[in-house]
Design a protein around this motif. Structure first.
Motif, mmCIF file in Angstrom:
data_model
loop_
_atom_site.group_PDB
_atom_site.id
_atom_site.type_symbol
_atom_site.label_atom_id
_atom_site.label_comp_id
_atom_site.label_asym_id
_atom_site.label_seq_id
_atom_site.Cartn_x
_atom_site.Cartn_y
_atom_site.Cartn_z
ATOM 1 N N ILE A 174 -10.146 -9.064 -3.714
ATOM 2 C CA ILE A 174 -10.042 -7.860 -4.537
ATOM 3 C C ILE A 174 -11.003 -7.922 -5.720
ATOM 4 O O ILE A 174 -11.642 -6.931 -6.083
ATOM 5 C CB ILE A 174 -8.597 -7.677 -5.046
ATOM 6 C CG1 ILE A 174 -7.642 -7.464 -3.868
ATOM 7 C CG2 ILE A 174 -8.511 -6.524 -6.025
ATOM 8 C CD1 ILE A 174 -7.944 -6.250 -3.034
ATOM 9 N N GLU B 256 -10.107 -7.234 5.081
ATOM 10 C CA GLU B 256 -9.721 -5.833 4.933
ATOM 11 C C GLU B 256 -9.546 -5.447 3.474
ATOM 12 O O GLU B 256 -9.986 -4.374 3.040
ATOM 13 C CB GLU B 256 -8.438 -5.555 5.714
ATOM 14 C CG GLU B 256 -7.972 -4.108 5.602
ATOM 15 C CD GLU B 256 -6.790 -3.831 6.507
ATOM 16 O OE1 GLU B 256 -5.769 -3.371 5.987
ATOM 17 O OE2 GLU B 256 -6.893 -4.093 7.715
ATOM 18 N N ASP B 257 -8.907 -6.306 2.680
ATOM 19 C CA ASP B 257 -8.688 -5.987 1.271
ATOM 20 C C ASP B 257 -10.006 -5.810 0.533
ATOM 21 O O ASP B 257 -10.116 -4.987 -0.378
ATOM 22 C CB ASP B 257 -7.855 -7.087 0.596
ATOM 23 C CG ASP B 257 -6.385 -6.997 0.970
ATOM 24 O OD1 ASP B 257 -5.968 -5.920 1.431
ATOM 25 O OD2 ASP B 257 -5.668 -7.999 0.816
ATOM 26 N N ASN C 247 -6.370 -13.497 -1.322
ATOM 27 C CA ASN C 247 -6.164 -12.066 -1.582
ATOM 28 C C ASN C 247 -6.794 -11.656 -2.910
ATOM 29 O O ASN C 247 -7.526 -10.662 -2.994
ATOM 30 C CB ASN C 247 -4.678 -11.729 -1.611
ATOM 31 C CG ASN C 247 -3.980 -11.949 -0.290
ATOM 32 O OD1 ASN C 247 -2.833 -12.379 -0.247
ATOM 33 N ND2 ASN C 247 -4.665 -11.654 0.813
ATOM 34 N N HIS D 15 0.842 -1.187 0.000
ATOM 35 C CA HIS D 15 0.000 0.000 0.000
ATOM 36 C C HIS D 15 0.883 1.245 0.000
ATOM 37 O O HIS D 15 1.772 1.399 0.833
ATOM 38 C CB HIS D 15 -0.920 0.012 1.222
ATOM 39 C CG HIS D 15 -2.064 -0.952 1.101
ATOM 40 N ND1 HIS D 15 -3.145 -0.699 0.290
ATOM 41 C CD2 HIS D 15 -2.290 -2.157 1.693
ATOM 42 C CE1 HIS D 15 -4.008 -1.703 0.388
ATOM 43 N NE2 HIS D 15 -3.506 -2.594 1.226
ATOM 44 N N GLY E 270 1.595 -6.699 -4.923
ATOM 45 C CA GLY E 270 0.293 -6.088 -4.677
ATOM 46 C C GLY E 270 -0.502 -5.798 -5.929
ATOM 47 O O GLY E 270 -1.455 -5.010 -5.877
ATOM 48 N N ARG F 164 -4.331 -5.293 -6.020
ATOM 49 C CA ARG F 164 -4.704 -4.746 -4.717
ATOM 50 C C ARG F 164 -4.320 -3.279 -4.586
ATOM 51 O O ARG F 164 -5.111 -2.457 -4.125
ATOM 52 C CB ARG F 164 -4.034 -5.546 -3.593
ATOM 53 C CG ARG F 164 -4.382 -5.036 -2.187
ATOM 54 C CD ARG F 164 -3.682 -5.858 -1.128
ATOM 55 N NE ARG F 164 -2.228 -5.739 -1.250
ATOM 56 C CZ ARG F 164 -1.375 -6.678 -0.835
ATOM 57 N NH1 ARG F 164 -1.828 -7.807 -0.321
ATOM 58 N NH2 ARG F 164 -0.081 -6.482 -0.963
ATOM 59 N N CYS G 11 -11.411 -2.348 1.438
ATOM 60 C CA CYS G 11 -10.574 -1.310 0.827
ATOM 61 C C CYS G 11 -10.866 -1.199 -0.668
ATOM 62 O O CYS G 11 -10.885 -0.096 -1.229
ATOM 63 C CB CYS G 11 -9.093 -1.622 1.056
ATOM 64 S SG CYS G 11 -8.552 -1.372 2.755
ATOM 65 N N GLU G 12 -11.100 -2.328 -1.304
ATOM 66 C CA GLU G 12 -11.446 -2.306 -2.726
ATOM 67 C C GLU G 12 -12.803 -1.648 -2.935
ATOM 68 O O GLU G 12 -13.001 -0.881 -3.886
ATOM 69 C CB GLU G 12 -11.450 -3.728 -3.291
ATOM 70 C CG GLU G 12 -11.743 -3.819 -4.785
ATOM 71 C CD GLU G 12 -10.624 -3.260 -5.647
ATOM 72 O OE1 GLU G 12 -10.857 -3.095 -6.860
ATOM 73 O OE2 GLU G 12 -9.536 -2.993 -5.124
#
Length: 676
Positions: free
Chosen positions: A485, A81-82, A481, A39, A365, A368, A85-86
């Motif tokens: 996303i 969390e990902d 992950n 990030h 990443g 992400r 956030c997306e």
């Protein structure tokens, strides 16, 4: 803000609405955590907001009386969390004006309309119109017991509703299929196992070859905890197989999704002597019948599990007629096919995937870490202006920006990639079905239902995601992950009900994407019991046509008159005239194979029990290794089964030809390039 809703089963569902203000009363303090790897500092603002969302969805911060859906309770807050956030990144992109808003209007369903639409969608409009359509009769003649029960249930509901409304006189099922004193039922075919891709042959036992999906896709399984191995069978319909489960079985109310890759079982496909068939191996006409049968089978499968198959009713929204983003896939493909005939995936989508595969698979990443919103917006506008002129400079595009454009393309489709109509069915298969094997079977049928343009585009996308996961060691993006996303981009769509029912299923949608990536090699395979039903459907249609021709009085009179006018050659007494296909001098077990692109265009080949399609291909290759045309070199040649009880079928190289020949003795056999 949070919202609570109750579904039909009186389960309280909670969702985060992305249009809520940034400051939430009572929850203004965010988690104090390190920024995850990958990030950038520019994303700190979004991180703090999505962490508040995460905390809001955790049990620790939930106020008294606060309830969450099973899917949200199934994973801890940090593991999601990902995802959030997306979601926040998507919201900011829309607020910034870089994406066009297009609302999908949902139509309320009147009583009986859903059943009428269902009957039309499965190719049984004849039951509504009353017309004697051959295709409808042929389809009904191929149904299994559970499939026939599913049709019967929807038709009965439809007729009872119309009688209540007194719209018009409704024909009884007995009027369609003949009078009977017993309750109206659709005749079902026997449910005993049939040979994959073909017709059951008396006295013959299928020989199976195991094919491991794991060998095709390594998702970084934890070696300390090996996956469970389960077997998949395609020889009997999924709905018939489910009837052997105990009637009292109940799904766990609080099932948890384990995010470790090792939690997913390894499935072994039972590969029959007919081999495996991929979705691109059948003709469009036969794939249309596969879609009819898949919807009937999916409905029967859900009925057998006691699960309601929910579908959205959406007003058709017309997107842009030209351009790249926000254009319906079918329109985009029509425009692209003028430049590249036969293309199946939009050119812009292919180019974005190619850019990321060439330079972005090892980027830490990737997918992400968001790209620059201003750069993505400018690239978006530049692509619209320069892409088809071939003047766009791809070297200027950074990997994270390319990933942002890829996700934007998917989100801006006027209709979601996995179709609005069946999005509830995708959610239900996880929310209501606990066993992954059953989830995979339902998912398999849903993939078969997808329109061709959507399915081909989804296949290209999932193949790319598979490559991202394969590079986990460098890009730090494992299967879970990537799934988190991608899920918001696929399953949260723009509409009046968006961000309610879809947003509440965070872990559910991530799990669906995980299944799509992990088992994609299985999902693009057409279940053999469906191919067997297509063969029977085609045979029934041919038989109906023959009977209609035989009993057509005008045709009979014409044939009689022509016969009398024609001089008959002298024949020995007792001689029998055979139809043309039996007058061939080719003996039983011998096929003539045609290869138009080879110097030797045809060859008669004697089949035995061990002859495979690849053996025939090798023989032609040896015979024509020197004289093959220049155009043929470099192309992958495949043996095709054409005509008879199938439209066109590209055969698996491991298919045993004598079995295929016996299943379809009237077919022609042609070697030509496989459709890409």
């Amino acid at each position: 803000m949070t919202m609570e809703m109750k579904d039909s089963g009186s389960v309280v569902l909670t969702a985060y609405h992305p249009h809520s203000p940034a400051r939430i009363p009572g929850m203004e303090q965010s988690f104090v955590q390190d920024i995850p790897p990958g990030h950038s500092p520019s994303s700190r603002k979004s991180l703090s907001r999505c962490r508040r969302i995460n905390r809001m969805l955790s049990n620790e911060s939930a106020p008294p009386g606060f309830c969450r859906s099973n899917s949200q309770a199934s994973t801890d807050s940090t593991s999601m969390e990902d995802f959030w956030c997306e979601v926040e990144s998507i919201k900011e992109s829309r607020e910034g004006g870089s994406e066009e808003a297009m609302l999908l209007e949902f139509k309320p369903a009147d009583e009986g309309e859903l059943e009428a639409e269902w009957l039309q969608d499965v190719g049984l409009s004849t039951l509504i119109s009353g017309a004697e359509e051959e295709d409808g009769q042929a389809l009904l003649s191929t149904l299994t017991r559970t499939q026939a029960a599913a049709v019967q249930k929807r038709y009965n509901t439809y007729t009872q509703t119309l009688r209540k409304k007194n719209k018009h006189t409704v024909r009884d099922v007995r009027d369609i299929f003949g009078a009977s004193d017993s309750p109206p039922t659709f005749e079902a075919v026997p449910v005993s196992p049939v040979s994959s891709n073909g017709i059951q042959l008396p006295g013959q036992k299928p020989v199976w070859k195991s094919v491991s999906s794991k060998s095709c896709l390594d998702c970084g399984t934890d070696k300390g905890s090996p996956s469970i191995t389960e077997e998949l069978s395609y020889d009997v319909s999924f709905s018939e197989s489910i009837t052997v489960l105990p009637k009292t079985q109940e799904w766990p109310k609080n099932q948890r999704f384990k995010k470790e890759d090792s939690a997913l079982p390894k499935f072994i496909i039972r590969k029959s002597r007919f081999g495996l068939t991929e979705v691109g191996d059948l003709s469009p006409e036969d794939m249309k019948k596969i879609r009819y049968l898949s919807l009937i089978e999916l409905t029967a499968f859900y009925d057998a599990l006691g699960v309601e198959l929910k579908r959205n009713r959406v007003e058709r929204v017309r997107g842009r007629e030209n351009g790249l983003f926000g254009v319906p896939l079918t329109v985009l493909l029509e425009n692209d096919q003028k430049k590249v005939p036969g293309i199946k995936v939009p050119l812009i989508f292919q180019k974005l995937l190619l850019k990321l595969e060439e330079t972005g698979l090892e980027t830490e990443g990737i997918l992400r870490v968001p790209g620059s919103a201003s750069r993505v917006k400018n690239l978006h506008q530049e692509l619209e202006a320069k892409f088809y002129e071939d003047t766009f400079d791809w070297d200027q595009v950074r990997n994270n920006d390319a990933a942002g454009l890829l996700k934007m393309f998917i989100r801006e489709l006027p209709s979601p990639l996995f179709t609005v109509e069946y999005l509830p069915a995708f959610i239900t298969l996880v929310e209501k079905i606990s066993k992954i094997k059953l989830q995979l079977q339902a998912l398999h049928l849903l993939i078969m239902l997808m329109p061709e343009a959507n399915r081909d585009t989804a296949k290209a996308f999932l193949q790319f995601l598979k490559k991202v996961v394969a590079n986990e060691g460098k890009n730090k993006m494992n299967l879970w992950n990537v799934s988190m996303i991608v899920a918001p981009n696929l399953f949260i769509y723009k509409g009046k009900r968006a961000n309610q029912q879809e947003m509440q299923a965070a872990a559910t949608t991530a799990h669906i994407v995980r299944l799509l990536i992990r088992y994609q090699d299985i999902l693009w395979t057409v279940p053999s019991f469906l191919i067997s039903q297509v063969r029977k459907m085609n045979e029934a249609a041919m038989n109906n046509s023959k009977r209609q021709l035989m009993f057509d009085k005008g045709v009979r009179k014409l044939l009689r008159r022509k016969t009398m006018e024609r001089e008959r050659p002298e024949r020995p007494e007792g001689a029998v005239t055979f139809p043309p296909y039996l007058q061939s001098d080719i003996p039983e077990g011998v096929i003539r194979v045609y290869a138009p692109l080879h110097s030797k265009v045809s060859m008669a080949i004697q089949l035995n029990s061990q002859t495979k399609a690849k053996d025939i291909l090798s023989r032609f290759h040896c015979e024509n290794s020197r004289g093959s045309s220049q155009n043929m070199r470099g192309q992958i040649q495949s043996l095709h089964e054409i005509g008879g009880n199938i439209g066109q079928h590209c055969l698996d190289p491991d298919a045993f030809m004598l079995d295929v020949y016996r299943a379809n003795p009237q077919a022609e056999w042609v070697i030509k390039p496989k459709a890409s």
